[in-house]
Design a protein around this motif. Structure first.
Motif, PDB file in Angstrom:
ATOM      1  N   LEU A 319       0.850  -1.100   0.039  1.00  0.00           N
ATOM      2  CA  LEU A 319      -0.085   0.017   0.061  1.00  0.00           C
ATOM      3  C   LEU A 319       1.002   1.256  -0.263  1.00  0.00           C
ATOM      4  O   LEU A 319       1.496   1.744   1.063  1.00  0.00           O
ATOM      5  CB  LEU A 319      -0.898   0.045   1.213  1.00  0.00           C
ATOM      6  N   ARG A 320       0.924   1.856  -1.041  1.00  0.00           N
ATOM      7  CA  ARG A 320       1.920   3.272  -1.191  1.00  0.00           C
ATOM      8  C   ARG A 320       1.216   4.133  -0.669  1.00  0.00           C
ATOM      9  O   ARG A 320      -0.219   4.203  -0.706  1.00  0.00           O
ATOM     10  CB  ARG A 320       2.090   3.395  -2.812  1.00  0.00           C
ATOM     11  N   ALA A 321       1.880   5.072   0.176  1.00  0.00           N
ATOM     12  CA  ALA A 321       1.268   6.305   0.877  1.00  0.00           C
ATOM     13  C   ALA A 321       0.592   7.317  -0.004  1.00  0.00           C
ATOM     14  O   ALA A 321      -0.099   8.053   0.177  1.00  0.00           O
ATOM     15  CB  ALA A 321       2.146   6.576   1.887  1.00  0.00           C
ATOM     16  N   ASP A 322       1.475   7.356  -1.100  1.00  0.00           N
ATOM     17  CA  ASP A 322       1.539   8.396  -2.269  1.00  0.00           C
ATOM     18  C   ASP A 322      -0.023   8.292  -3.203  1.00  0.00           C
ATOM     19  O   ASP A 322       0.000   9.185  -4.122  1.00  0.00           O
ATOM     20  CB  ASP A 322       2.725   8.957  -2.875  1.00  0.00           C
ATOM     21  N   LEU A 352     -13.187   0.450   7.522  1.00  0.00           N
ATOM     22  CA  LEU A 352     -11.992   0.332   7.871  1.00  0.00           C
ATOM     23  C   LEU A 352     -11.911  -0.262   9.460  1.00  0.00           C
ATOM     24  O   LEU A 352     -12.809   0.291  10.268  1.00  0.00           O
ATOM     25  CB  LEU A 352     -11.588   1.751   7.967  1.00  0.00           C
ATOM     26  N   THR A 353     -11.330  -1.392   9.518  1.00  0.00           N
ATOM     27  CA  THR A 353     -11.054  -2.008  10.774  1.00  0.00           C
ATOM     28  C   THR A 353      -9.776  -1.648  11.519  1.00  0.00           C
ATOM     29  O   THR A 353      -9.682  -2.207  12.755  1.00  0.00           O
ATOM     30  CB  THR A 353     -11.430  -3.337  10.823  1.00  0.00           C
ATOM     31  N   GLY A 354      -8.725  -1.276  10.903  1.00  0.00           N
ATOM     32  CA  GLY A 354      -7.659  -0.736  11.644  1.00  0.00           C
ATOM     33  C   GLY A 354      -6.774   0.014  10.718  1.00  0.00           C
ATOM     34  O   GLY A 354      -6.716  -0.211   9.359  1.00  0.00           O
ATOM     35  N   GLY A 355      -6.076   1.029  11.774  1.00  0.00           N
ATOM     36  CA  GLY A 355      -5.034   1.879  10.964  1.00  0.00           C
ATOM     37  C   GLY A 355      -5.446   3.384  10.675  1.00  0.00           C
ATOM     38  O   GLY A 355      -6.508   3.737  11.167  1.00  0.00           O
ATOM     39  N   GLU A 356      -4.439   4.255  10.356  1.00  0.00           N
ATOM     40  CA  GLU A 356      -4.770   5.388  10.315  1.00  0.00           C
ATOM     41  C   GLU A 356      -4.804   5.993   8.822  1.00  0.00           C
ATOM     42  O   GLU A 356      -4.120   5.585   8.062  1.00  0.00           O
ATOM     43  CB  GLU A 356      -3.527   6.254  10.957  1.00  0.00           C
ATOM     44  N   VAL A 357      -5.839   7.201   8.454  1.00  0.00           N
ATOM     45  CA  VAL A 357      -6.045   7.191   7.006  1.00  0.00           C
ATOM     46  C   VAL A 357      -5.800   8.895   6.961  1.00  0.00           C
ATOM     47  O   VAL A 357      -6.142   9.629   7.989  1.00  0.00           O
ATOM     48  CB  VAL A 357      -7.278   6.930   6.400  1.00  0.00           C
ATOM     49  N   PHE A 358      -5.716   9.410   5.720  1.00  0.00           N
ATOM     50  CA  PHE A 358      -5.925  10.962   5.637  1.00  0.00           C
ATOM     51  C   PHE A 358      -7.061  10.983   4.585  1.00  0.00           C
ATOM     52  O   PHE A 358      -6.885  10.255   3.470  1.00  0.00           O
ATOM     53  CB  PHE A 358      -4.651  11.493   4.995  1.00  0.00           C
ATOM     54  N   LEU A 384      -2.004   6.566   6.293  1.00  0.00           N
ATOM     55  CA  LEU A 384      -0.919   6.901   7.101  1.00  0.00           C
ATOM     56  C   LEU A 384      -0.217   5.880   7.787  1.00  0.00           C
ATOM     57  O   LEU A 384       0.634   6.090   8.898  1.00  0.00           O
ATOM     58  CB  LEU A 384      -1.639   7.874   7.944  1.00  0.00           C
ATOM     59  N   SER A 385      -0.612   4.794   7.647  1.00  0.00           N
ATOM     60  CA  SER A 385      -0.077   3.492   8.639  1.00  0.00           C
ATOM     61  C   SER A 385      -0.526   2.182   7.734  1.00  0.00           C
ATOM     62  O   SER A 385      -1.299   2.474   6.755  1.00  0.00           O
ATOM     63  CB  SER A 385      -0.453   3.662   9.725  1.00  0.00           C
ATOM     64  N   ASP A 386      -0.187   1.235   8.185  1.00  0.00           N
ATOM     65  CA  ASP A 386      -0.860  -0.280   7.685  1.00  0.00           C
ATOM     66  C   ASP A 386      -2.045   0.018   7.951  1.00  0.00           C
ATOM     67  O   ASP A 386      -2.667   0.537   8.965  1.00  0.00           O
ATOM     68  CB  ASP A 386      -0.149  -1.457   8.708  1.00  0.00           C
ATOM     69  N   LEU A 387      -2.896  -0.725   6.963  1.00  0.00           N
ATOM     70  CA  LEU A 387      -4.278  -0.636   7.252  1.00  0.00           C
ATOM     71  C   LEU A 387      -5.046  -2.024   7.486  1.00  0.00           C
ATOM     72  O   LEU A 387      -4.782  -2.853   6.794  1.00  0.00           O
ATOM     73  CB  LEU A 387      -5.005   0.371   6.132  1.00  0.00           C
ATOM     74  N   GLU A 388      -6.196  -2.186   7.725  1.00  0.00           N
ATOM     75  CA  GLU A 388      -7.104  -3.224   7.827  1.00  0.00           C
ATOM     76  C   GLU A 388      -8.547  -2.740   7.139  1.00  0.00           C
ATOM     77  O   GLU A 388      -9.124  -1.811   7.653  1.00  0.00           O
ATOM     78  CB  GLU A 388      -7.138  -4.020   9.010  1.00  0.00           C
ATOM     79  N   LEU A 389      -8.831  -3.440   5.997  1.00  0.00           N
ATOM     80  CA  LEU A 389     -10.168  -2.981   5.519  1.00  0.00           C
ATOM     81  C   LEU A 389     -10.910  -4.143   4.854  1.00  0.00           C
ATOM     82  O   LEU A 389     -10.329  -5.083   4.545  1.00  0.00           O
ATOM     83  CB  LEU A 389      -9.539  -2.197   4.095  1.00  0.00           C
ATOM     84  N   GLU A 390     -12.293  -3.890   5.121  1.00  0.00           N
ATOM     85  CA  GLU A 390     -13.244  -4.936   4.481  1.00  0.00           C
ATOM     86  C   GLU A 390     -13.891  -4.378   3.312  1.00  0.00           C
ATOM     87  O   GLU A 390     -14.416  -3.269   3.372  1.00  0.00           O
ATOM     88  CB  GLU A 390     -14.230  -5.283   5.521  1.00  0.00           C
ATOM     89  N   ILE A 391     -13.725  -4.963   2.132  1.00  0.00           N
ATOM     90  CA  ILE A 391     -14.451  -4.336   0.939  1.00  0.00           C
ATOM     91  C   ILE A 391     -15.678  -5.144   0.275  1.00  0.00           C
ATOM     92  O   ILE A 391     -15.658  -6.394   0.775  1.00  0.00           O
ATOM     93  CB  ILE A 391     -13.579  -4.074  -0.280  1.00  0.00           C
ATOM     94  N   PHE A 392     -16.545  -4.503  -0.219  1.00  0.00           N
ATOM     95  CA  PHE A 392     -17.760  -5.387  -0.487  1.00  0.00           C
ATOM     96  C   PHE A 392     -17.863  -5.499  -2.222  1.00  0.00           C
ATOM     97  O   PHE A 392     -18.492  -4.359  -2.752  1.00  0.00           O
ATOM     98  CB  PHE A 392     -18.989  -4.680   0.158  1.00  0.00           C
ATOM     99  N   PRO A 393     -17.372  -6.552  -2.886  1.00  0.00           N
ATOM    100  CA  PRO A 393     -17.231  -6.616  -4.239  1.00  0.00           C
ATOM    101  C   PRO A 393     -18.759  -6.379  -4.596  1.00  0.00           C
ATOM    102  O   PRO A 393     -19.740  -6.843  -3.920  1.00  0.00           O
ATOM    103  CB  PRO A 393     -16.874  -7.648  -4.568  1.00  0.00           C
TER     104      PRO A 393
END
Ligand code: FES
Length: 394
Positions: A319-322, A352-358, A384-393
């Protein structure tokens, strides 16, 4: 003053007897009915699906080359009708990455009834996707599209009859659809268009606009050049003074152009004192990097890890920060739902179940409840950090 006398009849014994007599009749009707299970799809569902398809297939039937851009004529036996100003999301597989990009439908909606759409793709508009389309789409190329989407269209119940359109660069496309629709009678309003380009050579649709203006007095175009001075053209940037110069007394304002144009216009539009309901802004896709936003305080050179939950499966991807979180998901070949790519439509909504985002305030189109419950729109979110995410296709 006229008097009205109402007489309310109380429910009496005779009514009760009538009602009782109706019971066996109803039972008989129910018992004589079909025992077949209720149909899963009603005619009205089929109609709704054909008007709002999730996916459509078309083929490239024509290519009109322009400066740094191509207009693609897409044909299919049946294409969904749309409102002038709406867009479709084009789905592509580029080297194993499942990507999508929104492109405005630029011709009149009337052509959709004959199985034709037109989209214009400008080079380097969004980096590698527009380059890929221009380099690879040829006559006969199969194309996958979403149904028409987006609220950037004229609404007579809300808008004034007079509309002032502000277009910048390839932001002309929704106004082309509107101008064409006015010309063929699909839409009924007057359009005064201030169209900003760098030089005369950079004007997209120059000839088509000239022809439309010659054919109807309901469309008027004023070209504004930022890097060239020429007779018959305005010079500089579109701002409050220029709008006042050409706008009628009462009007609705529509804006479509690059992010820098929207940012510049924010202060200018405030000076016009227009009611907010009379200002419509087209979505602006995410910029190439979060450093565009002054409030970004992260380190855009970092690469984090994204742990994804998809239909009960877990995957880990870089996951690239840019770049927006959605781009990382697509880069990994995972077909995540998306349409506008600007934080507004909600198709990419994920948990979003974990991590920091902008999430920049200007791109945060989440509903209040989603915000509170930890949902994000990955198309307008940066890690802004490692993330944990649930997506719904889809
Ligand atoms: S794609 Fe529209 S909000 Fe993300």
């Amino acid at each position: 003053m006229k008097k009205f006398n109402f007489h309310i009849k109380p429910i009496g014994l005779l009514d009760m007897l009538e009602f009782k007599k109706a019971v066996p009749k109803r039972r008989a009707v129910l018992q004589s009915g079909s025992l077949d299970p209720i149909t899963a799809v009603y005619g009205v569902n089929r109609l709704a699906q054909s008007m709002h398809p999730k996916q459509q297939k078309a083929v490239v039937a024509g290519i009109i080359p322009r400066k740094d851009a191509n207009t693609y004529i897409l044909r299919a036996p049946k294409l969904a009708y749309f409102r002038a100003g709406q867009y479709v999301s084009v789905k592509l597989d580029i080297g194993g990455a499942a990507v999508s990009r929104p492109y405005t439908l630029a011709a009149s909606p009337a052509l959709a009834l004959e199985g034709e759409y037109q989209i214009t793709v400008k080079k380097a508009q969004d980096g590698f996707v527009s380059e890929y389309i221009i380099d690879n789409w040829q006559l006969g190329t199969d194309v996958t599209l979403s149904g028409p989407e987006g609220p950037f269209s004229y609404e007579p119940m809300r808008d004034e009859y007079e509309v002032v359109g502000l277009a910048g660069g390839s932001g002309i496309t929704p106004f082309m659809a509107m101008a064409n629709a006015i010309l063929d009678g699909t839409e009924n309003f007057r359009l005064t268009l201030l169209y900003g380009s760098r030089t005369k050579e950079d004007i997209l649709y120059a000839e088509e606009l000239e022809k439309i203006c010659a054919a109807t007095d309901k469309v008027k175009v004023i070209h504004v050049l930022s890097e060239e001075e020429a007779e018959g053209f305005e010079h500089g940037f579109i701002g409050a003074d220029l709008i006042r110069k050409y706008a009628p007394e009462k009007y609705s304002l529509y804006v479509c152009g690059p992010r820098a144009m929207h940012d510049f216009l924010a202060g200018e539009l405030a000076a016009l004192g227009l009611d907010q309901k009379h200002i419509r802004r087209e979505f602006v896709p995410a910029p190439a990097s979060p450093v565009y936003f002054s409030e970004y305080a992260g380190d855009a050179s970092k690469v984090f890890t994204l742990t994804l939950q998809i239909l009960g499966e877990t995957k880990q991807i870089p996951l690239r920060a840019d770049e927006p979180v959605l781009t990382a998901i697509e880069r990994a070949g995972i077909a995540a739902p998306s349409r506008c790519r600007s934080g507004e439509c909600g198709w990419c909504r994920s948990r979003l179940t974990g991590g920091e985002v902008f999430i920049p305030a200007s791109m945060d189109g989440r509903r209040f409840a989603d915000h509170a419950a930890g949902y994000i729109h990955p198309c307008s979110t940066w890690a802004l950090s490692d993330l944990e995410l649930e997506i719904f296709p889809e």
